[in-house]
Enzyme design. Structure first.
Site, PDB file in Angstrom:
ATOM      1  N   CYS A   1       0.827  -1.211   0.000  1.00  0.00           N
ATOM      2  CA  CYS A   1       0.000   0.000   0.000  1.00  0.00           C
ATOM      3  C   CYS A   1       0.864   1.265   0.000  1.00  0.00           C
ATOM      4  O   CYS A   1       1.544   1.520  -0.983  1.00  0.00           O
ATOM      5  CB  CYS A   1      -0.991  -0.055   1.157  1.00  0.00           C
ATOM      6  SG  CYS A   1      -2.411   0.999   0.867  1.00  0.00           S
TER       7      CYS A   1
ATOM      8  N   HIS B   1      -3.486  -5.325   1.587  1.00  0.00           N
ATOM      9  CA  HIS B   1      -3.196  -5.581   3.001  1.00  0.00           C
ATOM     10  C   HIS B   1      -3.588  -7.018   3.312  1.00  0.00           C
ATOM     11  O   HIS B   1      -4.475  -7.582   2.670  1.00  0.00           O
ATOM     12  CB  HIS B   1      -4.008  -4.660   3.902  1.00  0.00           C
ATOM     13  CG  HIS B   1      -3.586  -3.237   3.847  1.00  0.00           C
ATOM     14  ND1 HIS B   1      -2.362  -2.810   4.302  1.00  0.00           N
ATOM     15  CD2 HIS B   1      -4.219  -2.146   3.378  1.00  0.00           C
ATOM     16  CE1 HIS B   1      -2.269  -1.510   4.121  1.00  0.00           C
ATOM     17  NE2 HIS B   1      -3.382  -1.081   3.563  1.00  0.00           N
TER      18      HIS B   1
HETATM   19  N1  LIG Z   1      -3.119   2.023   3.892  1.00  0.00           N
HETATM   20  C1  LIG Z   1      -2.233   2.710   3.206  1.00  0.00           C
HETATM   21  O1  LIG Z   1      -1.053   2.410   3.197  1.00  0.00           O
HETATM   22  C2  LIG Z   1      -2.753   3.931   2.486  1.00  0.00           C
HETATM   23  C3  LIG Z   1      -1.758   4.530   1.577  1.00  0.00           C
HETATM   24  C4  LIG Z   1      -2.071   5.968   1.223  1.00  0.00           C
HETATM   25  N2  LIG Z   1      -2.071   6.794   2.389  1.00  0.00           N
HETATM   26  C5  LIG Z   1      -3.395   6.069   0.490  1.00  0.00           C
HETATM   27  O2  LIG Z   1      -4.397   6.426   1.032  1.00  0.00           O
HETATM   28  O3  LIG Z   1      -3.461   5.785  -0.674  1.00  0.00           O
END
Ligand SMILES: NC(=O)CC[C@H](N)C(=O)O
Length: 488
Positions: free
Chosen positions: A329, A429
């Site tokens: 992510c 995730h």
């Molecule tokens: N859960 C995350 O790693 C989110 C990654 C990033 N902040 C987004 O919203 O795209």
């Protein structure tokens, strides 16, 4: 409702324990927390976002999680702002929320009550959790989570006090004394949590607590170390490994300031072949066989910090020396050529070059993606892997690049990028909860591998049962059932 004398007194875990105990005793319990503040979130089967703690409690209750169990989730993105997730969808940041709180507080309250009502028609009992301490008297009027919620639900309140941090009598007594007479009557029992040492030494303490508070002590729960339940709010580094070791596959998780979804690493952490450690020390990174770049609430802020503290350089160096680098992510976004946030969705930084490990580009934009995914791994294998996505960013191949997808989902989407066997990133995730993915990740380090395989779902089930047994043996359950079935 499990309410606290303060934050971090162990409400969430006790709620999980009660969910499991009620289920074992033939009831159909469900967890509920009106508002949660956490970066560890999860995706419901409907593809909506909730706090991880309620997902864990639902698992302990043996039911699928739902946004009605946690209608408001606040995800801090900097010291002053937090994204507000209402019924599983983001509705803006905390500044807007403050406005909303003044102007639309009653509206939020209605949403929270409606969620509770829906849940209440499907499950019984509802194991509610308060937030922080119940004696923040300055917040009494705006509180949606604690005593006002208990009043609405007609809940009996159990006050959880933490003896490990000290001041247990004062905090319990003060928490009771600061309630209005009506709310005070709602508090039907006290649970003294995290007791270390010989319980007999506290017998007189129990009596004194009951005398000063005028409320029965339902139990004194000993501190435990050997039961493993996923943490909710903050990464507790005191309980984590922070260094590389000899004789195992060293997996370093880069310690980011806004690290989110650190539950992604729980399975690897328990894998006996692996030494999983958290670090932003460049020497420790150099010793890693595998470097994991985790998710983050603020990709650009954390990327900036990685360049400043030399970690970005250490990652590139490790990759040149043969280490695997995997991003999940926000970590995946960082591995690309550039990350931009033209609308300032995550903070004030508008754009930064990424680590340049993958030929992709990310823009923070549009609607937040929250969904569960299924896939086979490696592609075409006869297995069923699962995970979930929670992100605002969109990542596309850099100009002139042909997509080299890492995962092909069963829903037909292409996810992530694989530069080579040791350099890849994904939005998914929970990807490392899948044994097939872990085995593939560790394969290049076969010479270091000793033992194998952990069945994580079975392991978690076992841990919920252990937790329930631990709490059951120190809680006066017959009194608890009596409290729950007496109406006043
Ligand atoms: N859960 C995350 O790693 C989110 C990654 C990033 N902040 C987004 O919203 O795209």
């Amino acid at each position: 409702m499990l309410a606290g004398t303060g934050s971090d007194v162990g409400k969430s875990v006790l709620a999980a324990a009660l969910c499991r105990i009620f289920r074992q005793d033939g009831y159909r319990p469900a967890p509920f927390k009106a508002q949660n503040m956490a970066l560890n979130s999860y995706v419901t089967p409907e593809g909506l976002e909730i706090g991880r703690a309620q997902a864990v409690q639902a698992e302990a209750a043996g039911i699928p999680c739902h946004t009605d169990m946690n209608p408001i989730l606040l995800k801090p993105s900097s010291d002053k702002t937090a994204q507000v997730v209402l019924n599983g969808r983001p509705i803006g940041n905390r500044d807007a929320y403050d406005y909303f709180r003044v102007e639309g507080r009653e509206q939020l309250r209605r949403e929270v009550h409606a969620a509770f009502d829906r849940l209440n028609t499907r499950y019984n009992p509802i194991v509610m959790e308060g937030a922080g301490s119940i004696s923040e008297i300055n917040l009494r009027d705006t509180d949606l989570v604690n005593m006002p919620m208990a009043r609405y639900a007609g809940a009996d309140v159990l006050l959880v006090a933490d003896i490990d941090r000290g001041g247990v009598f004062a905090s319990a007594y003060g928490s009771v004394a600061l309630q209005t007479p009506e709310d005070r009557r709602r508090i039907k029992g006290i649970i003294v949590n995290k007791f270390r040492g010989d319980l007999r030494l506290f017998e007189s303490g129990v009596k004194m607590m009951e005398d000063i508070c005028g409320i029965p002590v339902l139990g004194v729960i000993p501190y435990y170390k050997d039961i493993y339940i996923e943490e909710e709010d903050a990464l507790d580094l005191q309980t984590k490994q922070l260094n590389a070791v000899q004789g195992k596959v060293n997996v370093a998780v880069v310690l980011l300031r806004h690290l989110s979804n650190f539950t992604d690493f729980n399975v690897l952490e328990r894998d006996e072949r692996v030494n999983l450690y958290y670090t932003n020390n460049t020497d420790e990174l150099a010793k890693a066989d595998i470097i994991l770049l985790p998710g983050t609430k603020s990709t650009l802020d954390d990327l900036y910090e990685l360049r400043r503290n030399g970690v970005a350089h250490a990652i590139l160096e490790a990759r040149r020396n043969g280490a695997t680098v995997m991003g999940i992510c926000g970590g995946y976004q960082m591995m690309g050529q550039v990350v931009s946030d033209p609308e300032g969705i995550e903070g004030s930084l508008r754009s930064l070059p990424g680590l340049g490990l993958l030929p992709v580009e990310t823009v923070m934009e549009g609607e937040k993606v929250t969904r569960r995914v299924n896939f086979a791994f490696p592609a075409g294998a006869d297995n069923r892997c699962t995970g979930y996505e929670i992100h605002q960013g969109r990542t596309v191949p850099a100009e002139g690049e042909e997509q080299r997808t890492f995962i092909q989902t069963s829903e037909g989407r292409k996810d992530g990028w694989m530069a080579d066997r040791k350099c890849f990133g994904t939005y998914i995730h929970g990807i490392l909860d899948n044994q097939a993915v872990i085995d593939w990740l560790l394969e290049p380090y076969a010479d270091k591998l000793q033992k194998t395989v952990l069945d994580y779902s079975a392991y978690k089930e076992e841990q919920y049962d252990k937790l329930a047994a631990h709490v059951r043996s120190h809680l006066n359950l017959s009194l608890l059932y009596q409290i729950l079935t007496t109406h006043d």
